[in-house]
Design an enzyme around this catalytic site. Structure first.
Site, PDB file in Angstrom:
ATOM      1  N   CYS A 125       0.858  -1.183   0.000  1.00 47.65           N
ATOM      2  CA  CYS A 125       0.000   0.000   0.000  1.00 47.65           C
ATOM      3  C   CYS A 125       0.894   1.233   0.000  1.00 47.65           C
ATOM      4  O   CYS A 125       1.596   1.498   0.962  1.00 47.65           O
ATOM      5  CB  CYS A 125      -0.898   0.015   1.233  1.00 47.65           C
ATOM      6  SG  CYS A 125      -1.912   1.478   1.393  1.00 47.65           S
ATOM      7  N   ARG A 217      -7.198  -8.843   7.426  1.00 48.59           N
ATOM      8  CA  ARG A 217      -6.672  -8.338   6.163  1.00 48.59           C
ATOM      9  C   ARG A 217      -7.835  -8.150   5.190  1.00 48.59           C
ATOM     10  O   ARG A 217      -8.856  -8.829   5.292  1.00 48.59           O
ATOM     11  CB  ARG A 217      -5.646  -9.320   5.557  1.00 48.59           C
ATOM     12  CG  ARG A 217      -4.332  -9.406   6.327  1.00 48.59           C
ATOM     13  CD  ARG A 217      -3.561  -8.107   6.230  1.00 48.59           C
ATOM     14  NE  ARG A 217      -2.254  -8.164   6.855  1.00 48.59           N
ATOM     15  CZ  ARG A 217      -1.988  -7.829   8.113  1.00 48.59           C
ATOM     16  NH1 ARG A 217      -2.990  -7.453   8.900  1.00 48.59           N
ATOM     17  NH2 ARG A 217      -0.770  -7.880   8.590  1.00 48.59           N
TER      18      ARG A 217
END
Length: 390
Positions: A125, A217
């Protein structure tokens, strides 16, 4: 058990040695590493997968040490391409799969990636730059998903999706992906995948139930709208995939553990004082020492520093200890025959960055079921909304 290194003598003429030395310097690597990397790449290139007749093919991007690969292999898939830039993760991957992942994905030509049915990626990310389209137009620059994600590694997933158009994909990331950068990151991801004509289904899932670890997640599953349309749903529905007996901490502990994993008096004193200080302030910071019949906190890549998030109680009169690398592997659901051939520090980082293998295996199974269902409709001349093709 770590593999021992073997030494060989290699004679090179002076000209070749100087060229090799110069190349290694330019790459910022040792001569030994360059030679090892070259030999492994040569052997991997000539090695054919054991089973070319799998149920489906997939590629493994941001592959780490291969947790996603194990999961999709277990569902009958054949991995036809992998990419991972970290050399220590590459080593672990090669030692377990006899395949050396290609390096920096930003330098890989998407058109050279083999055709595949499913793209798998645990992409990092990174900050997404979202500039106004009108401004970009005035500058004569690209717009759409390529512009919005340029400079991020998610863009590399997008360009491979665009070039190869797999039937489906599975992306994995941290839980707070949706809230990153005030939601802008998630908005760009959705817009990008939508512009690529993929129907997406995101879900935040906790790994406990598959392993004795609280690990949330986000998983993003996508299907090709150009192939299947979008008149269908996808449900994760993983409860029936979990073990009947919920895994607990004691299930993954080794019976004999080296004393080197026991915390020193200095470190244990520091962690206790740190926890007490924050408790006095009303904060929840501090070490974690889970019950043997419970689950642990989330294993992180920083576990090698002090092990504070998961400490094992060794009884009165003895300091607690860290998990061993093998216990970390088990905590992520790796089989015991998975080879750990790097230092403890590297192993802790690798398993902390990895996925819960049995959870991903269950998700992979659901994806394959849906692909087979959609393929059957497509082969029968029927769109996903039940109407027949012209």
């Amino acid at each position: 058990m770590k593999q021992s290194n073997k030494q060989i003598n290699l004679k090179l003429d002076e000209h070749l040695y100087n060229k090799l030395k110069e190349f290694a310097k330019d790459e910022g690597k040792s001569i030994q590493y360059v030679l090892t990397e070259s030999l492994v790449a040569m052997m991997a290139k000539n090695q054919k997968p054991e089973n070319r007749k799998g149920k489906f093919t997939f590629i493994d991007l941001f592959a780490g040490i291969g947790g996603m690969r194990i999961a999709f292999n277990r569902q009958g898939g054949v991995c036809v391409f992998s990419s991972e830039w970290d050399k220590y993760a590459q080593k672990t991957y090669f030692d377990n799969f006899d395949v050396l992942p290609q390096g920096d994905i930003t330098k890989i030509d998407a058109n050279e990636v083999p055709d595949h049915d499913i793209l798998v990626a645990g992409f990092p990310c990174q900050p997404f730059s979202i500039a106004g389209v009108s401004k970009k137009n005035s500058l004569g620059r690209a717009t759409g998903f390529q512009d919005k994600t340029q400079g991020t590694l998610f863009f590399d997933v997008c360009r491979i999706l665009e070039a190869k158009r797999p039937k489906a994909f599975l992306l994995e990331n941290v839980k707070n992906l949706k809230s990153h950068d005030h939601g802008n990151t998630w908005r760009v991801i959705q817009e990008s995948l939508n512009q690529l004509d993929y129907e997406i289904f995101p879900q935040i899932i906790d790994g406990q139930g598959f392993v004795p670890q609280h690990r949330e997640r986000i998983f993003i599953v996508g299907f090709d709208r150009k192939r299947y349309g979008n008149f269908y749903d996808f449900q994760f529905d993983l409860e029936d995939q979990k073990p009947k007996k919920k895994p607990v901490l004691r299930d993954i502990l080794e019976t004999e553990v080296d004393e080197k994993y026991t915390l020193s008096d200095k470190l244990w004193s520091y962690l206790q004082n740190y926890a007490a200080k924050h408790k006095a302030k009303g904060n929840g910071f501090g070490y974690g020492m889970p019950d043997f019949d419970g689950v642990t906190r989330t294993l992180s890549a920083r576990y090698y520093k002090d092990g504070s998030e998961i400490l094992i109680n060794q009884g009165a009169g003895k300091n607690p200890r860290r998990l061993t690398p093998r216990e970390c592997a088990r905590l992520q659901g790796y089989p015991d025959d998975f080879k750990i051939t790097v230092s403890d520090t590297r192993a802790y980082k690798q398993f902390g960055n990895s996925v819960v293998v049995p959870l991903v295996t269950a998700i992979a199974g659901k994806i394959i079921e849906k692909v087979e269902e959609l393929d059957k409709k497509a082969e029968g001349g029927e769109n996903s909304n039940g109407t027949h093709k012209l």
